[in-house]
Design an enzyme around this catalytic site. Sequence first.
Site, mmCIF file in Angstrom:
data_model
loop_
_atom_site.group_PDB
_atom_site.id
_atom_site.type_symbol
_atom_site.label_atom_id
_atom_site.label_comp_id
_atom_site.label_asym_id
_atom_site.label_seq_id
_atom_site.Cartn_x
_atom_site.Cartn_y
_atom_site.Cartn_z
ATOM 1 N N LYS A 7 38.937 32.540 46.912
ATOM 2 C CA LYS A 7 38.289 31.971 45.720
ATOM 3 C C LYS A 7 39.200 32.039 44.499
ATOM 4 O O LYS A 7 39.344 31.073 43.767
ATOM 5 C CB LYS A 7 36.964 32.696 45.415
ATOM 6 C CG LYS A 7 35.956 32.677 46.544
ATOM 7 C CD LYS A 7 34.628 33.299 46.133
ATOM 8 C CE LYS A 7 34.697 34.781 45.810
ATOM 9 N NZ LYS A 7 35.010 35.659 46.953
ATOM 10 N N ARG A 65 26.056 36.376 42.775
ATOM 11 C CA ARG A 65 26.208 37.126 44.024
ATOM 12 C C ARG A 65 24.859 37.531 44.591
ATOM 13 O O ARG A 65 24.804 38.137 45.658
ATOM 14 C CB ARG A 65 27.026 38.397 43.744
ATOM 15 C CG ARG A 65 28.484 38.293 44.219
ATOM 16 C CD ARG A 65 29.122 39.608 43.886
ATOM 17 N NE ARG A 65 30.315 39.915 44.610
ATOM 18 C CZ ARG A 65 31.545 39.695 44.150
ATOM 19 N NH1 ARG A 65 31.741 39.058 43.029
ATOM 20 N NH2 ARG A 65 32.588 40.108 44.849
ATOM 21 N N ARG A 104 46.799 42.638 50.089
ATOM 22 C CA ARG A 104 47.102 41.905 48.849
ATOM 23 C C ARG A 104 47.463 42.809 47.675
ATOM 24 O O ARG A 104 47.005 43.941 47.566
ATOM 25 C CB ARG A 104 45.988 40.927 48.501
ATOM 26 C CG ARG A 104 44.693 41.529 48.048
ATOM 27 C CD ARG A 104 43.638 40.439 47.894
ATOM 28 N NE ARG A 104 42.381 41.022 47.463
ATOM 29 C CZ ARG A 104 41.260 40.326 47.288
ATOM 30 N NH1 ARG A 104 41.226 39.040 47.497
ATOM 31 N NH2 ARG A 104 40.169 40.950 46.890
ATOM 32 N N ARG A 134 44.351 46.542 43.920
ATOM 33 C CA ARG A 134 43.003 46.865 43.478
ATOM 34 C C ARG A 134 42.501 48.116 44.181
ATOM 35 O O ARG A 134 42.730 48.291 45.386
ATOM 36 C CB ARG A 134 42.063 45.690 43.776
ATOM 37 C CG ARG A 134 42.172 44.593 42.768
ATOM 38 C CD ARG A 134 41.396 43.376 43.160
ATOM 39 N NE ARG A 134 40.033 43.646 43.626
ATOM 40 C CZ ARG A 134 39.132 42.703 43.858
ATOM 41 N NH1 ARG A 134 39.461 41.434 43.647
ATOM 42 N NH2 ARG A 134 37.927 42.995 44.266
ATOM 43 N N ARG A 141 31.989 45.885 51.061
ATOM 44 C CA ARG A 141 31.936 44.632 50.296
ATOM 45 C C ARG A 141 31.496 43.469 51.184
ATOM 46 O O ARG A 141 30.741 42.603 50.752
ATOM 47 C CB ARG A 141 33.311 44.352 49.665
ATOM 48 C CG ARG A 141 33.614 45.316 48.517
ATOM 49 C CD ARG A 141 35.084 45.369 48.172
ATOM 50 N NE ARG A 141 35.582 44.128 47.640
ATOM 51 C CZ ARG A 141 36.882 43.815 47.597
ATOM 52 N NH1 ARG A 141 37.790 44.656 48.068
ATOM 53 N NH2 ARG A 141 37.263 42.684 47.073
HETATM 54 P P1 AMP Z 1 35.555 40.604 43.044
HETATM 55 O O1 AMP Z 1 36.781 40.704 42.203
HETATM 56 O O2 AMP Z 1 34.794 39.324 42.825
HETATM 57 O O3 AMP Z 1 35.808 40.899 44.505
HETATM 58 O O4 AMP Z 1 34.568 41.754 42.525
HETATM 59 C C1 AMP Z 1 34.915 43.112 42.612
HETATM 60 C C2 AMP Z 1 33.672 43.980 42.472
HETATM 61 O O5 AMP Z 1 33.067 43.740 41.187
HETATM 62 C C3 AMP Z 1 32.550 43.676 43.476
HETATM 63 O O6 AMP Z 1 32.759 44.337 44.707
HETATM 64 C C4 AMP Z 1 31.333 44.181 42.717
HETATM 65 O O7 AMP Z 1 31.260 45.584 42.746
HETATM 66 C C5 AMP Z 1 31.642 43.781 41.283
HETATM 67 N N1 AMP Z 1 31.134 42.425 40.961
HETATM 68 C C6 AMP Z 1 31.863 41.310 40.654
HETATM 69 N N2 AMP Z 1 31.067 40.265 40.413
HETATM 70 C C7 AMP Z 1 29.792 40.719 40.581
HETATM 71 C C8 AMP Z 1 28.510 40.103 40.495
HETATM 72 N N3 AMP Z 1 28.362 38.802 40.212
HETATM 73 N N4 AMP Z 1 27.407 40.886 40.715
HETATM 74 C C9 AMP Z 1 27.536 42.187 41.009
HETATM 75 N N5 AMP Z 1 28.705 42.828 41.113
HETATM 76 C C10 AMP Z 1 29.835 42.103 40.900
#
Ligand code: AMP
Length: 223
Positions: free
Chosen positions: A13, A88, A127, A161, A172
């Site tokens: 994404k 989400r 990554r 990360r 996740r």
């Molecule tokens: P990402 O970078 O999108 O993989 O997000 C990393 C982490 O941020 C996720 O595993 C969640 O803990 C939190 N997170 C990001 N976006 C959301 C969302 N829309 N709702 C809830 N938690 C989020």
Amino acid sequence: MNLILLGPPGAGKGTQAKSLETIYGISQISTGDMLRAEVAAGSPVGLEAKAIMQSGGLVPDEILIRMLASRLQADDCKHGFILDGFPRTVVQAGALDELLRAQGKTLDAVVELKVDEAVLVGRISGRFACASCNAGYHDTAKPPKTEGVCDTCGGTEFTRRADDNAETVQARLAAYNRQTAPLLPYYAAHGILATVDGMAAPEAVLTAIRQILDAKAPKAMVD
Ligand code: AMP
């Protein structure tokens, strides 16, 4: 052009959003990046989110909805946005519908990037990114051309990360399957869901997404 990129962690994404930003002159909104910035700043939201993110769970809906409401009003979203990591949950999707209605905006497309789960773990755990410009790399699939030097800015510091480890990845993925996958029928029912094969090469994925978007809205701003 207002769109959502939907897909599990590691589906690509972020990579696709960055390309689409340039092509369509619209802004990527990554809620993960926004939360990581809050964590780095040590803000009250960051303090609440940190442990949840490290465990692979989802941060409470109300925090995300509040963050997104103000972000969507920013000037750089005037021509459109690419939501990466939001919504989400079905609650977030409902809140997004309301926010957009209140701002007189609509969603043009929801694009699902479909990738086999076995592939995701390898993608995520390899990554890393440039600490200066955030350009993304992968240990085997996309190492920098010169080892230890960022192709884009020449930086020599890289970051991984905290949640990109094998254990957290499973949590996740479970969160995606349980809480986010129900958005697929939600948007299918709205008639705006399109699915793309996220296992293809990034350029092929981009072409497929552009075909979907160009069929819905005026031509891309840049060719
Ligand atoms: P990402 O970078 O999108 O993989 O997000 C990393 C982490 O941020 C996720 O595993 C969640 O803990 C939190 N997170 C990001 N976006 C959301 C969302 N829309 N709702 C809830 N938690 C989020």
